[in-house]
Design an enzyme around this catalytic site. Sequence first.
Site, PDB file in Angstrom:
ATOM      1  N   LYS A 158      14.327  -6.442  -4.637  1.00  0.00           N
ATOM      2  CA  LYS A 158      13.509  -5.289  -4.267  1.00  0.00           C
ATOM      3  C   LYS A 158      12.106  -5.583  -4.757  1.00  0.00           C
ATOM      4  O   LYS A 158      11.908  -5.877  -5.947  1.00  0.00           O
ATOM      5  CB  LYS A 158      14.035  -4.002  -4.924  1.00  0.00           C
ATOM      6  CG  LYS A 158      13.364  -2.753  -4.373  1.00  0.00           C
ATOM      7  CD  LYS A 158      13.813  -2.487  -2.944  1.00  0.00           C
ATOM      8  CE  LYS A 158      12.904  -1.487  -2.257  1.00  0.00           C
ATOM      9  NZ  LYS A 158      13.354  -1.207  -0.878  1.00  0.00           N
ATOM     10  N   SER A 213      13.717  -6.693   0.132  1.00  0.00           N
ATOM     11  CA  SER A 213      13.386  -5.377   0.668  1.00  0.00           C
ATOM     12  C   SER A 213      12.201  -4.815  -0.102  1.00  0.00           C
ATOM     13  O   SER A 213      12.181  -4.859  -1.328  1.00  0.00           O
ATOM     14  CB  SER A 213      14.600  -4.446   0.543  1.00  0.00           C
ATOM     15  OG  SER A 213      14.265  -3.115   0.861  1.00  0.00           O
TER      16      SER A 213
END
Length: 341
Positions: free
Chosen positions: A144, A212
């Site tokens: 992330k 992401s």
Amino acid sequence: MAPIEILKFPISSPGDISPLKKLQDAGYDPSNILAVVGKTEGNGCVNDFSRTLASAVWEPRIPSDAVTIFSGGTEGVLSPHVTFFLRSPGDKETGLSAAVGHTRRFEPHEIGTDEQAQQVATTTSSLIEQMGVTPDQVHMVLIKCPLLTSEKLETIRALGRVPVTTDTYESMARSRYASAVGIAAAVGEIQHTRIPEAVSKAGTWSAKASCSSGAELEDCHILVLASTSAQGSRLHAVSRPMADAMDAASILALMELAKKDGGKIVQVFAKAEADPSGHVREWRHTMNTDSDIHSTRHARAAVGGLIAGLVSDAEIYVSGGAEGQGPSGGGSLCLVYETSI
């Protein structure tokens, strides 16, 4: 190295923490949690605050050294859920191991640059070394990473710096790509010395990267998943990149490996993107020219529907935007399955 278990549960909203009770009912304590990986029902874009909400409710309830990785966007048949990566009680071998970590916090002007890639490479390499596994045993590096907001762009300008882009949505892609380049270096797909060159131009990709972007963090949260050579393994990970958004053959090939072992699929992790060429094989697609719906949302729906239909499970992790995460127009793919010992 931490032998792990993997469990997943549905959620009714980004703020739903009921899986924590289900986890305890299954015999696990929150202190066992290494990572919470989820899909939330936002738009997956810059202003997707479902990721922020999920992170805010989960992070106070898990160990301080654990990580959260929430990917927004459950288009099509994708179903909101969380997947727990848990330390195996008593460090009992399961066949899979994982390690988690954080890079340092990035200054806004560093997002999407070779400095971000270098930090990801360093942290990921350190985690792999700590695990005592080889890069060949690593099947997925899940990250992330941060993005640029309007406020961050103002900060960059005030400091006389130059941002990697002035488009906040594009910054998501640039951050994902920088993270993927760092992963490629960490697992030996490129040399560390090539990081600046790789970040400066498109074309480098990692078969093991899943990245992401989100506005809910300033550093990178990193999860490394690897197979161990433990005898009598119960959990297994297999991986290969999808060539494009229609590549059912790659999914079926991994499913066949599980079937030959008499295995049951536990979870699938995939990246998806609209081919930047404007074509899927010989067919023109309109995902990149739709002014109403971002291409990443189209890609999640398409690839999510394909995988969900094949594995008969809608609670799968399909993340949009696959820059550097598999071949152009395709995406990385990792399947975890369980066998009886």
